[in-house]
Design an enzyme around this catalytic site. Structure first.
Site, PDB file in Angstrom:
ATOM      1  N   ASP A 162     -15.305  42.102  22.976  1.00 20.60           N
ATOM      2  CA  ASP A 162     -14.622  43.370  23.221  1.00 20.60           C
ATOM      3  C   ASP A 162     -14.520  44.213  21.959  1.00 20.60           C
ATOM      4  OD1 ASP A 162     -12.857  41.679  21.938  1.00 20.60           O
ATOM      5  OD2 ASP A 162     -11.283  41.776  23.438  1.00 20.60           O
TER       6      ASP A 162
ATOM      7  N   ASN B 193       0.190  37.115  27.322  1.00 21.25           N
ATOM      8  CA  ASN B 193       0.357  37.410  28.753  1.00 21.25           C
ATOM      9  C   ASN B 193      -0.806  36.841  29.571  1.00 21.25           C
ATOM     10  OD1 ASN B 193      -1.731  39.093  28.077  1.00 21.25           O
ATOM     11  ND2 ASN B 193      -0.757  40.994  28.729  1.00 21.25           N
TER      12      ASN B 193
ATOM     13  N   HIS C  60      -4.029  37.270  28.892  1.00 21.64           N
ATOM     14  CA  HIS C  60      -5.266  38.061  28.903  1.00 21.64           C
ATOM     15  C   HIS C  60      -6.379  37.340  28.139  1.00 21.64           C
ATOM     16  CE1 HIS C  60      -3.999  40.437  25.083  1.00 21.64           C
ATOM     17  NE2 HIS C  60      -5.149  39.872  24.767  1.00 21.64           N
TER      18      HIS C  60
ATOM     19  N   GLU D 257      -6.695  42.318  31.259  1.00 27.56           N
ATOM     20  CA  GLU D 257      -5.235  42.224  31.311  1.00 27.56           C
ATOM     21  C   GLU D 257      -4.779  41.796  32.707  1.00 27.56           C
ATOM     22  OE1 GLU D 257      -3.377  42.600  28.758  1.00 27.56           O
ATOM     23  OE2 GLU D 257      -3.982  44.291  27.507  1.00 27.56           O
TER      24      GLU D 257
HETATM   25  C1  GLP Z   1      -6.521  40.441  21.407  1.00 30.85           C
HETATM   26  C2  GLP Z   1      -8.020  40.232  21.756  1.00 30.85           C
HETATM   27  C3  GLP Z   1      -8.261  38.905  22.429  1.00 30.85           C
HETATM   28  C4  GLP Z   1      -7.495  37.827  21.698  1.00 30.85           C
HETATM   29  C5  GLP Z   1      -6.017  38.039  21.862  1.00 30.85           C
HETATM   30  C6  GLP Z   1      -5.155  37.047  21.085  1.00 30.85           C
HETATM   31  O1  GLP Z   1      -5.925  41.483  22.088  1.00 30.85           O
HETATM   32  N1  GLP Z   1      -8.614  41.259  22.524  1.00 30.85           N
HETATM   33  O2  GLP Z   1      -9.662  38.641  22.460  1.00 30.85           O
HETATM   34  O3  GLP Z   1      -7.819  36.567  22.249  1.00 30.85           O
HETATM   35  O4  GLP Z   1      -5.622  39.369  21.598  1.00 30.85           O
HETATM   36  O5  GLP Z   1      -5.072  37.363  19.740  1.00 30.85           O
HETATM   37  P1  GLP Z   1      -4.433  36.412  18.653  1.00 30.85           P
HETATM   38  O6  GLP Z   1      -5.420  35.298  18.441  1.00 30.85           O
HETATM   39  O7  GLP Z   1      -4.288  37.266  17.427  1.00 30.85           O
HETATM   40  O8  GLP Z   1      -3.137  35.926  19.197  1.00 30.85           O
END
Ligand code: GLP
Length: 259
Positions: free
Chosen positions: A86, A155, A157, A162
């Site tokens: 993404d 959450n 995702h 989402e």
């Molecule tokens: C972001 C990314 C995800 C990631 C998630 C968790 O929004 N788009 O791909 O897995 O949040 O991030 P973190 O590892 O910093 O908790």
């Protein structure tokens, strides 16, 4: 610790042969080492393979270990192609909060990869929908990733899929939830600076990977991980869609697992 999900969580896993594996590590360093080992095994087995990569704070330690392994000559990235999950939209690839910038900084600038073979959705594309369609077709043309690395949002995702009443299976432009904007605000000057939209692979794109490894660290991911490990599928927890794939490994720390 390594055991089949069926025994660990659900004594009656709907009579399907649920092969999701759970590896519970002592701490973040072990999560990073274990996940790097799994990705390195794929690189060694298929030197011209396709790695599906993720951003976020969780995989940073894994990337550092992969860089170390590459410097020691244990793994070779020269034939590897990468596809990232993404990217914020719109955002310039030069912006230090873009996922392209993150990937260069954490991995690509430090290993012997051909940058031309590294792919992140183009946050600067003039037409987001056209970019999403181009990216989806490209990932499909590769036959999907040989291994897809994932993090998980608090959450539930995955990438920027989402929780919602419906999910889009293919790469698409999406708006971010308040919770995700809030969670990602720590990387920006303020929540108001977090882009409100993103380009993201859909759950179908992600599930086209041959193997999936999902990393989760810390207590704040406990609820999302437990919802996923129930073994059912719900759009209110996009990570639960991983139960539709038969080669998924969760690598998490004790704080995440125990809550
Ligand atoms: C972001 C990314 C995800 C990631 C998630 C968790 O929004 N788009 O791909 O897995 O949040 O991030 P973190 O590892 O910093 O908790």
């Amino acid at each position: 610790m390594r055991f089949p999900l069926a025994e660990a969580i659900n004594p009656n896993p709907f009579e399907r042969n649920n092969t999701m594996e759970v590896i519970v590590c002592k701490n973040y360093d072990e999560v990073s080492a274990k996940s790097a080992e799994i990705v390195a095994a794929v690189i060694k087995a298929k030197p011209n393979g396709v790695l599906g990569l993720a951003t976020g704070s969780t995989p940073e330690g894994m990337y550092a270990k992969l860089v170390e392994m590459n410097k020691k000559g244990e793994i070779d990235f020269s034939g590897i192609t990468t596809v990232n999950l993404d990217e914020y939209y719109p955002i310039s690839p030069e912006n230090d909060q873009s996922y392209r910038y993150f990937m260069n900084k954490n991995l690509f600038d430090h290993v012997n990869i051909d940058k031309a073979k590294t792919n992140v959705p183009n946050g600067a594309a003039p037409d987001g929908d056209a970019e999403a369609a181009r990216y989806e077709a490209y990932v499909r043309s590769l036959g999907g990733a040989d291994i897809q690395v994932l993090g998980i949002g608090r959450n539930g995702h995955i990438a920027f899929n989402e929780p919602d009443t419906e999910l889009v299976p293919v790469t698409h432009v999406t708006s971010l939830t308040e919770d995700t904007i809030d969670a990602n605000a720590r990387f920006f000057a303020s929540a108001a600076d977090v882009p409100t939209h993103a380009l993201t692979m859909g759950m179908g794109t992600i599930l086209s990977a041959k193997k999936i490894i999902i990393l989760a660290n810390g207590k704040n991911k406990h609820d999302a991980v437990m919802q996923m490990l129930k073994g059912t599928v719900t759009t209110s927890c996009p990570a639960s869609f991983l139960n539709l794939h038969d080669d998924v490994i969760l690598v998490c720390d004790e704080a995440c697992y125990n809550g």
